[in-house]
Design an enzyme around this catalytic site. Structure first.
Site, PDB file in Angstrom:
ATOM      1  N   ASP A 189      29.105  13.475  -5.085  1.00  0.00           N
ATOM      2  CA  ASP A 189      28.796  12.264  -4.321  1.00  0.00           C
ATOM      3  C   ASP A 189      27.320  12.257  -3.903  1.00  0.00           C
ATOM      4  O   ASP A 189      26.862  13.147  -3.188  1.00  0.00           O
ATOM      5  CB  ASP A 189      29.687  12.196  -3.079  1.00  0.00           C
ATOM      6  CG  ASP A 189      29.679  10.826  -2.406  1.00  0.00           C
ATOM      7  OD1 ASP A 189      28.714  10.063  -2.603  1.00  0.00           O
ATOM      8  OD2 ASP A 189      30.639  10.532  -1.681  1.00  0.00           O
ATOM      9  N   SER A 197      34.762   5.811   2.465  1.00  0.00           N
ATOM     10  CA  SER A 197      33.432   5.208   2.505  1.00  0.00           C
ATOM     11  C   SER A 197      33.210   4.547   3.866  1.00  0.00           C
ATOM     12  O   SER A 197      33.356   5.206   4.895  1.00  0.00           O
ATOM     13  CB  SER A 197      33.267   4.220   1.339  1.00  0.00           C
ATOM     14  OG  SER A 197      31.926   3.852   1.174  1.00  0.00           O
ATOM     15  N   HIS A 253      30.647   9.042  -5.709  1.00  0.00           N
ATOM     16  CA  HIS A 253      31.234   8.411  -4.527  1.00  0.00           C
ATOM     17  C   HIS A 253      32.510   7.646  -4.860  1.00  0.00           C
ATOM     18  O   HIS A 253      33.410   7.533  -4.023  1.00  0.00           O
ATOM     19  CB  HIS A 253      30.200   7.472  -3.891  1.00  0.00           C
ATOM     20  CG  HIS A 253      30.651   6.883  -2.592  1.00  0.00           C
ATOM     21  ND1 HIS A 253      30.899   7.648  -1.473  1.00  0.00           N
ATOM     22  CD2 HIS A 253      30.918   5.586  -2.235  1.00  0.00           C
ATOM     23  CE1 HIS A 253      31.289   6.863  -0.479  1.00  0.00           C
ATOM     24  NE2 HIS A 253      31.313   5.617  -0.918  1.00  0.00           N
TER      25      HIS A 253
END
Length: 236
Positions: free
Chosen positions: A169, A5, A203
């Site tokens: 995601d 991330s 995610h």
């Protein structure tokens, strides 16, 4: 340099800014720049947080207040972008807390109670102003800054790299990870491994599917360790 991330963005940035120091790179569920949808989602979170009167233009520290409602609602928006519809279909479906009860505007469906829980948990663990600044930093991130193009910034990465994407995601869609891999493969001497996970968790997959993510990282690092001379002082 290894990260996921925002950490994956930092990993790419380190490899691009200091190619002589970074000997291996792993970027998980990240990108070389934010795309408009993720910027929009984070903007909505910031606006919700800042609309809480207890935020006090960021000066809640000295006023002994805390924007609890703003933080909770911002986190609920964020949670939607962190997971996936297919996961929630399997996990919650259209189940209601009490099917016999007339509908209300309070949490009614199980998915609504889940969002409420996530919001309440997060708002007691994180500083609101930190959320604002880190969120904005992700919006502004772009490997092309200071270079002739985005591609030029990405191509500064010289280290063998593992790029991991997740098909479900929403926040950092897989086309962004594929894009970085494709740019790097333009260079003949590149060493690029791209690994795409078919997971339901969106995610947050890197936090949940530890076995597959960990196995990919382990394989990448061990392979490079066998083929990289030791003692050169690079960042591990």
């Amino acid at each position: 340099s290894v990260g996921s991330s925002l950490g994956g963005m930092q990993s790419l940035a380190a490899a691009s800014m200091y190619p002589e120091r970074v000997r291996r790179c792993v970027s998980i569920s990240a990108a070389g720049r934010s795309h408009p949808m993720s910027i929009a989602l984070r903007y909505a979170q910031r606006r919700v947080l800042m609309s809480d009167k207890e935020w006090c233009d960021g000066d809640y520290y000295s006023r002994n207040t805390f924007p609890h409602v703003g933080m909770r609602n911002a986190r609920e928006i964020a949670t939607i972008s962190y997971r996936s519809g297919p996961e929630w279909e399997d996990r919650f479906g259209r189940q209601r807390m009490n099917p016999e009860r007339p509908p209300t505007f309070d949490p009614d469906f199980l998915i609504e109670t889940y969002l409420d829980h996530q919001g309440d948990e997060f708002c007691l663990k994180y500083d609101p102003n930190s959320l604002l600044y880190i969120s904005k930093a992700m919006d502004m991130f772009d490997l092309g800054l200071g270079h002739d193009s985005y591609e030029a910034g990405v191509l500064r990465i010289r280290a063998p790299i593992l790029i991991i994407g997740v098909q479900s995601d929403l926040l950092f869609p897989v086309w962004q990870q594929r894009e970085v891999a494709q740019i790097l493969r333009q260079r003949e001497d590149s060493c690029v491994t791209y690994y795409e996970l078919d997971a339901l968790y969106g995610h947050d997959t890197f936090l949940i599917d530890v076995q597959n993510v960990g196995a990919a990282i382990k394989g990448h690092l061990e392979h490079q360790l066998c083929n990289t001379k030791s003692g050169s002082g690079g960042v591990e």
